[in-house]
Structures are given as C-alpha cells and as structure tokens.
Motif scaffolding. Sequence first.
Motif, mmCIF file in Angstrom:
data_model
loop_
_atom_site.group_PDB
_atom_site.id
_atom_site.type_symbol
_atom_site.label_atom_id
_atom_site.label_comp_id
_atom_site.label_asym_id
_atom_site.label_seq_id
_atom_site.Cartn_x
_atom_site.Cartn_y
_atom_site.Cartn_z
ATOM 1 N N UNK A 53 111.308 -8.460 29.328
ATOM 2 C CA UNK A 53 110.752 -8.767 30.651
ATOM 3 C C UNK A 53 109.263 -9.036 30.474
ATOM 4 N N UNK A 54 108.650 -9.772 31.409
ATOM 5 C CA UNK A 54 107.213 -10.009 31.300
ATOM 6 C C UNK A 54 106.437 -8.741 31.662
ATOM 7 N N UNK A 55 105.350 -8.540 31.018
ATOM 8 C CA UNK A 55 104.514 -7.384 31.316
ATOM 9 C C UNK A 55 103.700 -6.998 30.101
ATOM 10 N N UNK A 56 102.545 -6.439 30.363
ATOM 11 C CA UNK A 56 101.679 -5.963 29.295
ATOM 12 C C UNK A 56 101.510 -4.467 29.471
ATOM 13 N N UNK A 57 101.845 -3.725 28.455
ATOM 14 C CA UNK A 57 101.681 -2.280 28.488
ATOM 15 C C UNK A 57 100.268 -1.934 28.040
ATOM 16 N N UNK A 58 99.728 -0.908 28.661
ATOM 17 C CA UNK A 58 98.440 -0.375 28.235
ATOM 18 C C UNK A 58 98.684 1.009 27.643
ATOM 19 N N UNK A 59 97.782 1.404 26.773
ATOM 20 C CA UNK A 59 97.893 2.701 26.096
ATOM 21 C C UNK A 59 96.851 3.645 26.683
ATOM 22 N N UNK A 60 97.271 4.875 26.990
ATOM 23 C CA UNK A 60 96.354 5.915 27.443
ATOM 24 C C UNK A 60 96.831 7.258 26.928
ATOM 25 N N UNK A 61 96.310 8.344 27.473
ATOM 26 C CA UNK A 61 96.644 9.669 26.951
ATOM 27 C C UNK A 61 98.099 10.079 27.181
ATOM 28 N N UNK A 119 98.812 5.438 17.559
ATOM 29 C CA UNK A 119 97.623 5.737 16.757
ATOM 30 C C UNK A 119 96.693 4.532 16.683
ATOM 31 N N UNK A 120 97.249 3.343 16.685
ATOM 32 C CA UNK A 120 96.431 2.126 16.611
ATOM 33 C C UNK A 120 95.728 1.841 17.939
ATOM 34 N N UNK A 121 96.436 1.998 19.053
ATOM 35 C CA UNK A 121 95.905 1.568 20.349
ATOM 36 C C UNK A 121 95.195 2.653 21.149
ATOM 37 N N UNK A 122 95.466 3.913 20.889
ATOM 38 C CA UNK A 122 94.873 4.957 21.729
ATOM 39 C C UNK A 122 93.382 5.106 21.477
ATOM 40 N N UNK A 128 93.893 0.773 27.013
ATOM 41 C CA UNK A 128 93.822 -0.273 26.003
ATOM 42 C C UNK A 128 95.025 -1.203 26.135
ATOM 43 N N UNK A 129 94.812 -2.478 26.496
ATOM 44 C CA UNK A 129 95.934 -3.429 26.566
ATOM 45 C C UNK A 129 96.558 -3.629 25.186
ATOM 46 N N UNK A 130 97.872 -3.823 25.179
ATOM 47 C CA UNK A 130 98.595 -3.997 23.919
ATOM 48 C C UNK A 130 99.168 -5.405 23.831
ATOM 49 N N UNK A 131 99.622 -5.742 22.664
ATOM 50 C CA UNK A 131 100.260 -7.032 22.418
ATOM 51 C C UNK A 131 101.635 -6.775 21.816
ATOM 52 N N UNK A 132 102.665 -7.324 22.431
ATOM 53 C CA UNK A 132 104.016 -7.118 21.913
ATOM 54 C C UNK A 132 104.134 -7.663 20.493
ATOM 55 N N UNK A 133 103.436 -8.747 20.217
ATOM 56 C CA UNK A 133 103.469 -9.344 18.884
ATOM 57 C C UNK A 133 102.915 -8.377 17.837
ATOM 58 N N UNK A 134 101.933 -7.549 18.226
ATOM 59 C CA UNK A 134 101.377 -6.560 17.298
ATOM 60 C C UNK A 134 102.177 -5.258 17.306
ATOM 61 N N UNK A 135 102.790 -4.936 18.434
ATOM 62 C CA UNK A 135 103.557 -3.690 18.542
ATOM 63 C C UNK A 135 104.865 -3.751 17.756
#
Length: 185
Positions: A53-61, A119-122, A128-135
């Motif tokens: 589905x479309x959407x950008x996940x962000x990373x937080x605590x 560990x990479x995004x937090x 912190x916005x994430x990229x599915x291509x990197x995840x």
Amino acid sequence: MSSPHINSILSAANWFFRKADSSDIYLENDKLHHLLFLAQIHFSVGHNGEYLFPGIFVCDNKGFHEPNLAHMLTFGMPLMEAPKFDKEIHTFLELIWKKYSPMSKLQLEDFVKNSDAYNKYFKSGQLTPTSLEELTPLFKGTASSAPHNTSKKRKVMLSQNGPVVVSQWHPRKLSKKTTKENKNA
C-alpha cells in the motif's frame, strides 16, 4: 516502482480492524501500526520491493508508524465499508494476522526495535522518514525469523497466595458406577 496492490493504507488498516473485531480482539493503534509495517516489509521482501500500500513510515521511540494514519486514528476508527481485495492479498494479510496477532503490542514493538532497520533509522526525539527501498534489504534475513508465538495468551491474576495462571473451569465428570454417595441419595 510498480503501483501498490492496495489503494490506501486506510483500507489495509480497516481490514486488520475488522479481522480483530471478528476474532473478539481489541486492536490497539500501536499494534495496528506494527502489523501494517510488518505487512509492508514482508510484502516487499517477497515481491521484489513492491509496495503493498502507499505510505511512508517514520521511525520514533515506539518503532515505525505511518503519521497520517496515526493522526486520523486519534479521532477513532473511521467508518468504512469492508475492503475488497483479490485472493492473493487477502491470503497474504491472513498470514500476517496469523503470524503476528497472537503477539502483544510490546512483543511486536520489541521485535521491530531489535531490527537493523530500527538501529539505522532511530534518532532520539526525532521522527525519521524511511524508505521502503532501504528497509527491504535490512529485513530480508529477519522477516522470516519472527518469533512464532502461536500459543494462547495465558491470563495471570493475583490471588491471596500471589500470581496464578487462570484457566477455564471444566467440571469433572461423575462416573456411572454406584458409589456410597449415590446409594444414600
């Protein structure tokens, strides 16, 4: 990038809410976000980086969440008609549900937070916005190794003697043999 297989993250969230409701389970918003995140990752890993589905996940605590959906859910679950997905998507979501729904919100949070992606995004105190291509590459080895907690959750309560595991009462069956109690009755 191909087009997502579900038009909206809200439709996928609606599917999980309805599945929880039909299973008599209260689905917390945080647990929903973990389920959606893991569904997106598993789908991407299994379908060469495609979006469920479309959407950008962000990373937080707390882990990963989709901020637009999170904001919408602060007002309660939206009233929507039942989503209609093709058989492949429905089967995929059922597998995600079976694999992860028995886990508590905290177990899911721990699973996600112990990933290389977290560990990479937090970054403490930031979204912190994430990229599915990197995840996707970060989960290729771990997406299939999620804890398999398929056992029923045990209910623990406090008694006068301390914590006890509570189970459903099953009365014992009386035998049909004649006993002294039955003769005197």
